[in-house]
Design a protein around this motif. Structure first.
Motif, mmCIF file in Angstrom:
data_model
loop_
_atom_site.group_PDB
_atom_site.id
_atom_site.type_symbol
_atom_site.label_atom_id
_atom_site.label_comp_id
_atom_site.label_asym_id
_atom_site.label_seq_id
_atom_site.Cartn_x
_atom_site.Cartn_y
_atom_site.Cartn_z
ATOM 1 N N THR A 15 0.847 -1.191 0.000
ATOM 2 C CA THR A 15 0.000 0.000 0.000
ATOM 3 C C THR A 15 0.886 1.245 0.000
ATOM 4 O O THR A 15 2.109 1.150 0.115
ATOM 5 N N LYS A 16 0.249 2.423 -0.080
ATOM 6 C CA LYS A 16 1.020 3.669 -0.075
ATOM 7 C C LYS A 16 1.737 3.883 1.250
ATOM 8 O O LYS A 16 2.754 4.548 1.307
ATOM 9 N N SER A 17 1.196 3.316 2.327
ATOM 10 C CA SER A 17 1.812 3.476 3.651
ATOM 11 C C SER A 17 2.835 2.373 3.941
ATOM 12 O O SER A 17 3.168 2.123 5.098
ATOM 13 N N ASN A 18 3.334 1.720 2.902
ATOM 14 C CA ASN A 18 4.318 0.633 3.023
ATOM 15 C C ASN A 18 3.844 -0.471 3.958
ATOM 16 O O ASN A 18 4.574 -0.928 4.833
ATOM 17 N N SER A 19 2.601 -0.880 3.773
ATOM 18 C CA SER A 19 2.037 -1.987 4.525
ATOM 19 C C SER A 19 1.523 -3.014 3.523
ATOM 20 O O SER A 19 1.755 -2.888 2.319
ATOM 21 N N ILE A 20 0.831 -4.039 4.023
ATOM 22 C CA ILE A 20 0.254 -5.038 3.125
ATOM 23 C C ILE A 20 -1.227 -4.727 2.924
ATOM 24 O O ILE A 20 -1.848 -4.098 3.776
ATOM 25 N N PRO A 21 -1.836 -5.165 1.801
ATOM 26 C CA PRO A 21 -3.222 -4.798 1.509
ATOM 27 C C PRO A 21 -4.265 -5.439 2.423
ATOM 28 O O PRO A 21 -5.315 -4.873 2.644
ATOM 29 N N HIS A 22 -3.992 -6.630 2.957
ATOM 30 C CA HIS A 22 -4.993 -7.318 3.777
ATOM 31 C C HIS A 22 -4.311 -8.309 4.718
ATOM 32 O O HIS A 22 -3.156 -8.679 4.494
ATOM 33 N N PRO A 23 -4.998 -8.766 5.783
ATOM 34 C CA PRO A 23 -4.406 -9.769 6.681
ATOM 35 C C PRO A 23 -4.166 -11.085 5.947
ATOM 36 O O PRO A 23 -4.911 -11.437 5.039
ATOM 37 N N ILE A 24 -3.121 -11.792 6.364
ATOM 38 C CA ILE A 24 -2.748 -13.023 5.665
ATOM 39 C C ILE A 24 -2.039 -13.978 6.630
ATOM 40 O O ILE A 24 -1.406 -13.536 7.575
ATOM 41 N N ASN A 25 -2.191 -15.268 6.366
ATOM 42 C CA ASN A 25 -1.472 -16.300 7.123
ATOM 43 C C ASN A 25 -0.603 -17.090 6.157
ATOM 44 O O ASN A 25 -0.973 -17.276 5.006
ATOM 45 N N GLY A 26 0.541 -17.569 6.647
ATOM 46 C CA GLY A 26 1.420 -18.378 5.817
ATOM 47 C C GLY A 26 1.945 -19.564 6.590
ATOM 48 O O GLY A 26 2.010 -19.533 7.820
ATOM 49 N N MET A 27 2.311 -20.622 5.859
ATOM 50 C CA MET A 27 2.850 -21.820 6.492
ATOM 51 C C MET A 27 4.131 -22.255 5.800
ATOM 52 O O MET A 27 4.252 -22.124 4.584
ATOM 53 N N GLY A 28 5.065 -22.763 6.582
ATOM 54 C CA GLY A 28 6.303 -23.302 6.047
ATOM 55 C C GLY A 28 6.829 -24.348 7.004
ATOM 56 O O GLY A 28 7.245 -24.005 8.104
ATOM 57 N N GLY A 29 6.768 -25.601 6.643
ATOM 58 C CA GLY A 29 7.154 -26.664 7.571
ATOM 59 C C GLY A 29 6.190 -26.685 8.750
ATOM 60 O O GLY A 29 4.979 -26.663 8.574
ATOM 61 N N GLY A 30 6.727 -26.650 9.967
ATOM 62 C CA GLY A 30 5.887 -26.627 11.164
ATOM 63 C C GLY A 30 5.580 -25.224 11.629
ATOM 64 O O GLY A 30 4.945 -25.035 12.666
ATOM 65 N N ALA A 31 6.013 -24.220 10.888
ATOM 66 C CA ALA A 31 5.841 -22.825 11.300
ATOM 67 C C ALA A 31 4.625 -22.203 10.633
ATOM 68 O O ALA A 31 4.337 -22.464 9.468
ATOM 69 N N LYS A 32 3.928 -21.386 11.399
ATOM 70 C CA LYS A 32 2.828 -20.584 10.869
ATOM 71 C C LYS A 32 3.148 -19.129 11.172
ATOM 72 O O LYS A 32 3.691 -18.824 12.240
#
Length: 176
Positions: free
Chosen positions: A85-102
């Motif tokens: 975004t213009k304020s150097n943030s992300i557009p919406h909330p999000i979750n991610g996974m990698g191995g056993g990490a969330k």
């Protein structure tokens, strides 16, 4: 003719200097072979240009410098583009996974800063995101957390992309 070649190499050097790299972890690993143990090093490196591109790479070599170089090369192969975004943030909330990490990420108001820990913080800073809330869940492994952060950032979409996918004008997304 020779001067043209030099100019080209100068340009590529300038492009390479825009990339920043940070080592998250260096670990000494060993492999048991017939003659005993063979020691080598594993380096986890995050590469980013602070303008919406970031990648995580892993390199293994018999010396630390070689492992870091391989990690940087691997990180540049696995770059992703991030919509911001213009304020150097992300557009919406999000979750991610990698191995056993969330990893859970939420956009934040301007002036908030990067509120995240460990490998996720490094990934977000090198991506150029300045205002965000993030939380690591499940695992403390730096490699899995970095990969989970990259996984979350790679699934981000802008309003215009969502409108195009749905086949509706962008104004209709805001109308509620």
């Amino acid at each position: 003719m020779a001067t043209g070649g030099r100019k080209k190499s100068n340009r590529t050097k300038k492009e390479e200097t825009t990339w920043q790299e940070r080592v998250i972890q260096i670990r000494r690993v060993s492999k048991v072979v017939k003659g005993g143990k063979k020691l080598s090093f594993r380096a986890i490196v995050v590469v980013g240009n602070e303008r919406g591109q970031v990648g995580v790479g892993v390199g293994k070599a018999s010396d630390v410098i070689g492992a870091v170089k391989k990690g940087v090369a691997d990180g540049k192969k696995h770059l992703i583009d991030i919509p911001m975004t213009k304020s150097n943030s992300i557009p919406h909330p999000i979750n991610g996974m990698g191995g056993g990490a969330k990893v859970m990420m939420r956009p934040a108001a301007p002036g908030t800063g990067v509120i995240a820990g460990g490998a996720v913080r490094t990934v977000l800073e090198l991506a150029g995101i300045r205002n965000i809330l993030a939380k690591q869940l499940g695992s403390n492994n730096p490699l899995n957390n970095a990969r989970a952060a990259v996984n979350a950032l790679s699934t981000l979409r802008t309003f215009s992309q969502v409108a195009e996918d749905r086949g509706v004008p962008i104004e209709r997304l805001y109308a509620q």
